[in-house]
Design a protein around this motif. Structure first.
Motif, short mmCIF file in Angstrom:
data_model
loop_
_atom_site.label_atom_id
_atom_site.label_comp_id
_atom_site.label_asym_id
_atom_site.label_seq_id
_atom_site.Cartn_x
_atom_site.Cartn_y
_atom_site.Cartn_z
N PHE A 1 40.05 79.01 9.29
CA PHE A 1 40.17 77.42 9.31
C PHE A 1 40.20 76.39 10.42
O PHE A 1 40.04 75.27 10.20
N ARG A 2 41.00 76.93 11.60
CA ARG A 2 40.65 76.32 13.06
C ARG A 2 39.08 76.07 13.07
O ARG A 2 38.97 74.79 13.69
N ASN A 3 38.53 76.75 13.10
CA ASN A 3 36.57 76.34 13.32
C ASN A 3 36.34 75.36 12.49
O ASN A 3 35.83 74.19 12.65
N ASN A 4 36.70 75.48 11.21
CA ASN A 4 36.20 73.79 10.14
C ASN A 4 37.46 72.79 11.21
O ASN A 4 36.47 72.49 10.06
N ILE A 5 37.93 73.04 10.81
CA ILE A 5 38.57 71.74 11.82
C ILE A 5 37.96 71.18 13.42
O ILE A 5 38.26 70.29 13.67
N ASP A 6 37.82 72.18 14.03
CA ASP A 6 36.61 71.73 15.32
C ASP A 6 35.55 71.40 14.63
O ASP A 6 35.03 70.29 15.32
N ASN A 7 34.87 71.77 13.91
CA ASN A 7 33.72 71.80 13.16
C ASN A 7 34.02 69.94 12.63
O ASN A 7 32.95 69.49 11.56
N GLY A 8 34.98 69.42 12.35
CA GLY A 8 35.33 68.42 11.64
C GLY A 8 35.13 68.49 10.64
O GLY A 8 35.01 67.12 9.74
N GLN A 9 35.07 69.45 9.72
CA GLN A 9 35.08 69.30 8.47
C GLN A 9 36.51 68.99 7.56
O GLN A 9 36.00 69.05 6.24
N MET A 10 37.20 68.99 8.30
CA MET A 10 38.67 68.16 7.10
C MET A 10 38.86 67.06 7.32
O MET A 10 39.27 66.18 8.32
N LEU A 11 39.19 66.46 6.47
CA LEU A 11 39.99 64.91 6.15
C LEU A 11 41.32 65.19 6.55
O LEU A 11 41.80 64.15 7.27
N GLU A 12 41.88 66.61 6.42
CA GLU A 12 43.36 66.00 7.05
C GLU A 12 43.84 67.89 7.31
O GLU A 12 43.55 68.56 6.11
N HIS A 13 44.88 68.04 7.71
CA HIS A 13 45.26 69.72 7.64
C HIS A 13 46.73 69.22 7.96
O HIS A 13 47.10 68.11 9.11
N ALA A 14 46.74 69.87 8.05
CA ALA A 14 48.53 70.33 8.23
C ALA A 14 49.33 71.83 8.47
O ALA A 14 48.27 72.33 7.61
N GLY B 1 49.83 66.10 5.58
CA GLY B 1 48.41 65.73 5.40
C GLY B 1 48.55 64.30 5.13
O GLY B 1 47.37 63.45 5.31
N ALA B 2 49.64 64.28 3.68
CA ALA B 2 49.30 62.86 3.50
C ALA B 2 49.39 61.15 4.36
O ALA B 2 48.53 60.72 4.22
N MET B 3 50.07 61.39 5.28
CA MET B 3 50.46 60.62 6.31
C MET B 3 49.02 60.42 7.16
O MET B 3 49.01 59.27 7.50
N GLN B 4 49.03 61.73 7.35
CA GLN B 4 46.67 61.43 7.91
C GLN B 4 46.00 60.23 7.00
O GLN B 4 44.81 60.06 7.94
N VAL B 5 45.68 61.28 5.98
CA VAL B 5 45.09 60.12 4.93
C VAL B 5 45.20 58.46 4.89
O VAL B 5 44.62 57.71 4.70
N ARG B 6 46.74 58.05 4.76
CA ARG B 6 46.77 57.18 4.66
C ARG B 6 46.75 56.16 5.77
O ARG B 6 45.93 55.47 5.45
N ALA B 7 46.70 56.88 7.04
CA ALA B 7 45.82 55.95 8.77
C ALA B 7 43.98 55.92 7.69
O ALA B 7 43.82 54.54 8.85
N LYS B 8 43.53 57.02 7.58
CA LYS B 8 42.41 57.06 7.14
C LYS B 8 42.16 55.65 5.97
O LYS B 8 40.78 55.22 6.75
N HIS B 9 42.97 56.23 5.01
CA HIS B 9 42.44 55.39 4.06
C HIS B 9 43.71 54.29 3.06
O HIS B 9 44.30 54.74 2.25
N LYS C 1 56.39 55.70 1.93
CA LYS C 1 55.82 54.96 2.56
C LYS C 1 54.53 56.17 1.23
O LYS C 1 53.32 55.21 1.65
N TYR C 2 55.21 55.86 0.02
CA TYR C 2 54.51 56.05 -0.91
C TYR C 2 54.55 54.93 -1.88
O TYR C 2 54.90 53.90 -1.97
N ASN C 3 53.15 54.88 -2.80
CA ASN C 3 52.90 53.48 -3.64
C ASN C 3 54.25 53.58 -5.09
O ASN C 3 54.24 52.70 -5.61
N TYR C 4 53.88 55.07 -5.47
CA TYR C 4 54.12 54.89 -6.97
C TYR C 4 55.40 56.56 -7.14
O TYR C 4 54.97 57.03 -6.07
#
Ligand code: 5GP
Length: 203
Positions: A62-75, A107-115, A162-165
């Motif tokens: 899991f940590r390798n995938n984070i380091d390789n930039g493969q994760m949109l978010e993680h928690a 994780g949702a808050m990380q995605v919200r910052a990017k999207h 922080k959510y829309n619905y």
């Protein structure tokens, strides 16, 4: 209609609210919806399959995938890593699918910052008492884990604004229909149809 890119839906809500069931039902009901398969370092529950419910990884993988930039978010949630592999989400959005991420609030808050253009949906139980009964009734977790998840639930409620619905899961069919209506409404938002509007109005 122009604007062929799909919309990103991020769904959170305490364990036991039935968000997984709602997402699965949406998947069966609509062919314009896909569900992202997350990675996790937790052990599979009975019946869970690698690559279907989750990609089950060791903490090191899991940590390798984070380091390789493969994760949109993680928690880290209740002591385990969870994360969204980025490539599939990007590919499906580009293919015009509505992509659903069923993830917890950090994780949702990380995605919200990017999207910021994404749609953020919080699934709520009708009451805390009902949530406790569902978690105990599910029988997949020890009682102390249930207590930990209930405490986590109370913390998660702090993020609702922080959510829309919100979708209250008082009845599964009704909840699925409400979510489906949100998907349709978001597709009709003026700002998601700029190209189409130009095409029509400017000939
Ligand atoms: P469970 O262990 O019950 O399958 O999931 C625990 C929590 O982790 C749930 O709230 C679920 O929505 C969340 N979760 C599942 N996948 C992901 C993910 O990819 N990223 C994040 N941040 N949370 C996730």
């Amino acid at each position: 209609m122009k604007n062929n890119r799909g919309n990103l839906f991020v769904v959170s809500g305490p364990s036991g609210t039935g968000k997984g069931t709602i997402c699965k039902a949406l998947l069966e009901k609509r062919d314009d919806v896909v569900l992202s398969v997350s990675a996790t370092s937790r052990s599979p529950r009975p019946g869970e399959e690698n690559g279907v419910h989750y990609f089950f990884l060791t903490e090191e993988e899991f940590r390798n995938n984070i380091d390789n930039g493969q994760m949109l978010e993680h928690a880290v949630f209740c002591g385990n890593y969870y994360g969204t592999p980025k490539a599939y989400v990007e590919e499906m959005l580009a293919a015009g699918k509505n992509v659903i991420l069923e993830i917890e609030v950090q994780g949702a808050m990380q995605v919200r910052a990017k999207h910021p253009e994404g749609v953020y949906v919080f699934v709520m139980p009708p009451s805390l008492q009902e949530l406790r009964e569902r978690l105990v009734g599910r029988g997949t977790e020890a009682l102390e884990v249930v207590e930990q998840r209930l405490k986590t639930a109370e913390r998660e409620f702090g993020y609702i604004e922080k959510y829309n619905y919100i979708v209250v899961n008082d009845d599964i069919d009704a909840a699925v229909n409400r979510f489906s209506a949100i998907i349709d409404a978001e597709r009709c938002r003026m700002e998601r149809n700029i190209e189409f509007i130009k095409e029509v109005c400017e000939g």
